[in-house]
Design a protein around this motif. Structure first.
Motif, PDB file in Angstrom:
ATOM      1  N   CYS A 116      39.510 -12.727  45.885  1.00  0.00           N
ATOM      2  CA  CYS A 116      38.128 -13.020  46.243  1.00  0.00           C
ATOM      3  C   CYS A 116      37.411 -11.692  46.477  1.00  0.00           C
ATOM      4  O   CYS A 116      37.945 -10.796  47.127  1.00  0.00           O
ATOM      5  CB  CYS A 116      38.066 -13.880  47.502  1.00  0.00           C
ATOM      6  N   SER A 171      38.127 -19.276  47.141  1.00  0.00           N
ATOM      7  CA  SER A 171      36.769 -19.818  47.100  1.00  0.00           C
ATOM      8  C   SER A 171      36.606 -20.518  45.760  1.00  0.00           C
ATOM      9  O   SER A 171      36.198 -19.910  44.768  1.00  0.00           O
ATOM     10  CB  SER A 171      35.731 -18.699  47.258  1.00  0.00           C
ATOM     11  N   ARG A 187      32.295 -23.073  48.840  1.00  0.00           N
ATOM     12  CA  ARG A 187      31.045 -22.404  49.160  1.00  0.00           C
ATOM     13  C   ARG A 187      29.939 -23.457  49.149  1.00  0.00           C
ATOM     14  O   ARG A 187      29.659 -24.080  48.134  1.00  0.00           O
ATOM     15  CB  ARG A 187      30.749 -21.325  48.120  1.00  0.00           C
TER      16      ARG A 187
END
Length: 869
Positions: A262, A308, A339
């Motif tokens: 990430c 994510s 998210r």
């Protein structure tokens, strides 16, 4: 020599199927076929460890490597741990059932700061000394650790392990195996073998390094690297297809990794820093792996995994393609925390199915200012848009994660969490719909090594004050369920996670005092007491008090800069930032000066863009050692073909008579129901579904068999949406049934006939019994029962009332079998759907009543179920 588990998995052991090693996908290699024999051990109970994706991937990789054998072990539950100690039986690996000490190498996943006590428990149960010094020059396996905690700061655990494997394991573990094979063939000593392992990038051997007075670590010989490189590997989705446990696990689904790493740059997030660069998996490979995996495993749910998921830009296209391909198979997709700013209608359409799927978002902070400080990259407008989309798409409950104690946080920021929740509920209200509810988890910021916030901490007293401040506000808001994480354990995580080698004594003492399974809610009080006493016993209370009192707060309520003259007198900011840390010898690829600069940017409330999609932030990762960000252009999103619509058409019914023998007798009834669903999926048989909000396959098992009992008389009905040949049905089913669930007969039944469960009348059992008596005595007792008109038995109803039943009315025949080994009794008793059942233990009760003796039921076997004509 293999352990005989039959003597261990007695009726008092809960969930014995955990320990069988017979799952679909388990690998049973001949012991003598391997040069190097591994056990991968996940130091948690089976339900957690067996569903861990990294554990599954590495197990598959090692077993695919020539001359390598890989077995598994997990932390036994307290009941089996006690049994192992009481019987002086060593902890064993599942497939081979050999003691762990028989293997060449044991690898532990260390993914949680307080998880090392579970590792010590497993080593002790295996009869293996806890430290490398105690094992040195003795015939014990090499003990190593991998995982996030081992990679970030191995020093508090350095005394316990021969070496650490840092970073991704897919490539480094086979290289370690090759080095061990070479060393075994060359006859190397343990010391020579470990020196050989230091040549493998990513391997850290603590004995070749010493701790300085300031806690930093340096080589004690010239032929080992001064800094140890974290390994990076590209995920391969097909390696996720493997173990399918028979018993339910915490993640009871197929999990496929879509992106590793990430680059969002959240300043508190250790995984985000320790997994750079970001590497997308090619969309087509993801789709093919999921389709293949769902067919091979029989799961009815899959999950796409990433730190994510929403940052995998191909997520909507991949999810929609899979949704469309498996549209008629009642498949659901779940995602971990997403998210919220990327959540839209496309993602909403690919989620769930006929089973409700929870939505989880992590705003982390309640004010825009705090989200900028932590570099969350989320605005109030994006937060509202994401939550409102969820409500419009049908969700009326959302889970949110927030933190308190973040650097630079003021009381207004803490109260901002409550204000944000109230604002979201008001703005997302839709007339005629239920008001939106939130499940909120408030965690305590815990500084982690290798992050910009690694130098910051908050006092326990301040956490308590902020928690009370926030709780007062949250109580006034309707529709919110709040969970606060334990402040005491957060302080312990901080203390151990940023510690040096002196903490090994604390870890060991905490285990001796009963710490273990510390992440489990029911263990928290015991764990805290043990850890606090361990700190005192190790003369490190002074150091823990620094954590409790806020060791070093880099920001105050006025948000002072690092070069501010408002300094705490006992510290120099520059000296503290530039001092060596216990983990500085671990080369994660991130420049320490960049971490300092990013801390300064936090003080200035300046955000850094995601370098996977915007400009480079110069963190130091990209290059030959770690590679570069890999991002695939997202394909077009296929047209949505709609959610699964259950086919409830009933065209054909088959009745299958089967047995439950051997180790499958230890499979619970609920696990058996789940297994049949997966068998039908793997066999690609057209099962009919029930209607309603939660449609399920039309599978009807005639009766639940007690755990541990064997049978050769079980019955299950299957109803299909298409007519197929009986032999084809039998063949497909038998190909997928485990050997210890033998199929005896398959017949086609009229759709209008009563189900086997409703048609049940009687059951025939064969009991093995023991009592101090002659065969003539047994015959007399059986005759006495036959002559009796009434033998009363007290039964407690579900409401708690006691009522008497006449067992004699439920007995149709009772005979003594001819057997030269054990005493066997056969009986036929009532077995009606309304609960009028004569159970084996009730037959023993009748025998005891007429004999006046204590009779032991050794084993019960259900021979057949008798249905109404």
């Amino acid at each position: 020599m293999a352990v005989t588990i039959e003597s261990l998995l007695t009726p008092e052991i809960e969930k014995p199927a955990r320990y069988l090693g017979n799952e679909l996908g388990s690998v049973h290699k001949p012991w003598d076929s391997a040069i190097v024999r591994w056990t991968l051990t996940y130091p948690e109970v089976y339900e957690v460890g067996a569903s861990n994706l990294g554990h599954i991937i590495l197990y598959n990789i090692l077993n695919a490597t020539p001359d390598q054998l890989c077995d598994r072990a997990y932390l036994p539950a307290p009941d089996l741990a006690k049994k192992l100690r009481d019987t002086k039986t060593a902890l064993f690996a599942l497939e081979s059932r050999r003691p762990l000490a028989d293997f060449d190498i044991l690898g532990f996943s260390l993914s949680y700061e307080l998880g090392a006590t579970n590792i010590l428990e497993m080593l002790d149960l295996a009869g293996i000394p806890l430290t490398w010094k105690e094992r040195d020059n003795r015939n014990f396996p090499l003990i190593f650790a991998g995982g996030q905690t081992a990679t970030s700061n191995p020093e508090p655990y350095a005394d316990f392990f021969d070496f650490m494997a840092l970073g991704d394991g897919e490539e480094v573990l086979p290289e370690i195996g090759a080095a061990i094979a070479k060393s075994k063939q060359a006859g190397f000593s343990r010391q020579e073998l470990l020196l050989e392992l230091t040549k493998v990038p990513g391997v850290y051997v603590p004995r070749f390094y010493d701790m300085a007075e300031d806690g930093s670590v340096h080589p004690n010989r010239p032929d080992v690297p001064s800094r140890i490189l974290r390994r990076v590997a590209t995920p391969i989705p097909e390696q996720s297809i493997g173990l399918v446990p028979y018993t339910e696990t915490v993640h009871d689904r197929l999990t496929v990794e879509i992106r590793r790493g990430c680059t969002r740059g959240c300043r508190f997030c250790q995984p985000g820093m320790l997994t750079r660069p970001a590497r997308d998996v090619e969309p087509e490979k993801v789709v093919n792996a999921i389709e293949k995996g769902m067919r091979e495993t029989g799961y009815n749910e899959f999950s796409l995994l990433s730190l994510s998921c929403s940052d995998y830009l191909s997520l909507p296209a991949v999810g929609m393609e899979i949704k469309n391909r498996l549209k008629d198979e009642n498949i659901s997709l779940s995602l971990p925390s997403q998210r919220v700013d990327r959540f839209d209608e496309n993602i909403a359409n690919i989620l769930g199915g006929t089973r409700p799927i929870n939505l989880t978002f992590a705003p982390e902070a309640g004010t825009q200012r705090m989200r900028d400080i932590i570099n969350k990259g989320l605005t109030n407008e994006e937060l509202l848009r994401g939550i409102k989309t969820a409500v419009e798409q049908g969700w009326d409950k959302v889970k949110l994660y927030f933190m308190i104690g973040l650097p630079g946080e003021t009381d207004l920021d803490v109260l901002g969490i409550a204000e944000t929740l109230g604002w979201l509920r008001r703005e997302c209200y839709i007339k005629g719909r239920k008001s939106l509810k939130f499940n909120v988890t408030i965690s305590n910021f815990t500084p982690k090594p290798h992050t910009p916030f690694q130098w910051h901490s908050v006092s326990t007293a301040e956490f308590i004050r902020k928690k009370e401040l926030l709780w007062t506000e949250l109580k006034a808001i309707k529709g919110i369920k709040v969970n606060f994480t334990d402040i005491r354990i957060s302080a312990m995580e901080d203390f151990v996670g940023r510690g040096d080698r002196r903490l090994a004594a604390v870890v060991r003492r905490a285990w001796e005092l009963g710490a273990g399974m510390d992440a489990w809610m029911e263990s928290l009080n015991r764990a805290y007491t043990a850890w606090e006493q361990a700190i005192a016993d190790s003369d490190l209370t002074w150091k823990y008090r620094q954590i409790e009192e806020g060791e070093w707060n880099v920001m105050d309520a006025q948000n002072a800069r690092l070069d501010s003259k408002r300094k705490r007198p006992q510290y120099s900011w520059d000296d503290r930032l530039n001092s060596r840390l216990p983990w500085d010898h671990i080369d994660t690829g991130i420049d320490k000066n960049w971490l300092k600069a990013d801390l300064q940017r936090a003080l200035e409330e300046t955000t850094v863009p995601d370098c996977a999609y915007e400009g480079c932030s110069s963190c130091g990762i990209c290059g030959d050692d770690f590679g570069h960000n890999v991002v695939f252009e997202p394909p077009a999103i296929p047209e949505f073909k709609g959610h699964f619509k259950p086919n409830s058409e009933r065209v054909q019914r088959f009745r299958v008579r089967f047995g439950k023998v051997g180790e499958m007798r230890l499979l619970s009834h609920l696990d058996l129901v789940r297994l049949f669903d997966r068998i039908l999926r793997r066999a690609a048989l057209p099962i009919s579904f029930t209607g309603g909000f939660h449609p399920g396959p039309r599978i009807s098992i005639a009766s639940a068999l007690s755990l541990g009992m064997t049978s050769s008389g079980e019955i299950v009905d299957f109803e299909l949406t298409k007519a197929i040949d009986l032999e084809e049905f039998r063949t497909k089913l038998m190909e997928k049934f485990p050997q210890e669930l033998p199929i005896y007969a398959v017949e086609e039944i009229d759709l209008k006939a009563l189900s086997a469960n409703r048609a049940l009348e009687k059951a025939e059992y064969l009991l093995e019994v023991s009592a101090d008596a002659s065969r003539e005595d047994w015959q007399n007792w059986i005759a006495a029962i036959a002559e009796s008109q009434e033998i009363l038995f007290q039964k407690k109803t579900k409401s708690g009332k006691i009522r008497q039943i006449n067992l004699r009315d439920r007995l149709f025949s009772l005979t003594l079998e001819n057997s030269s080994t054990v005493m066997q009794i056969r009986y036929i008793g009532s077995y009606l759907n309304d609960g009028t059942i004569l159970r084996p233990e009730q037959v023993i009760y009748m025998l005891e009543q007429v004999s006046g003796k204590e009779i032991e039921l050794l084993h019960a076997h259900r021979d057949r179920l008798l249905l109404a004509a």
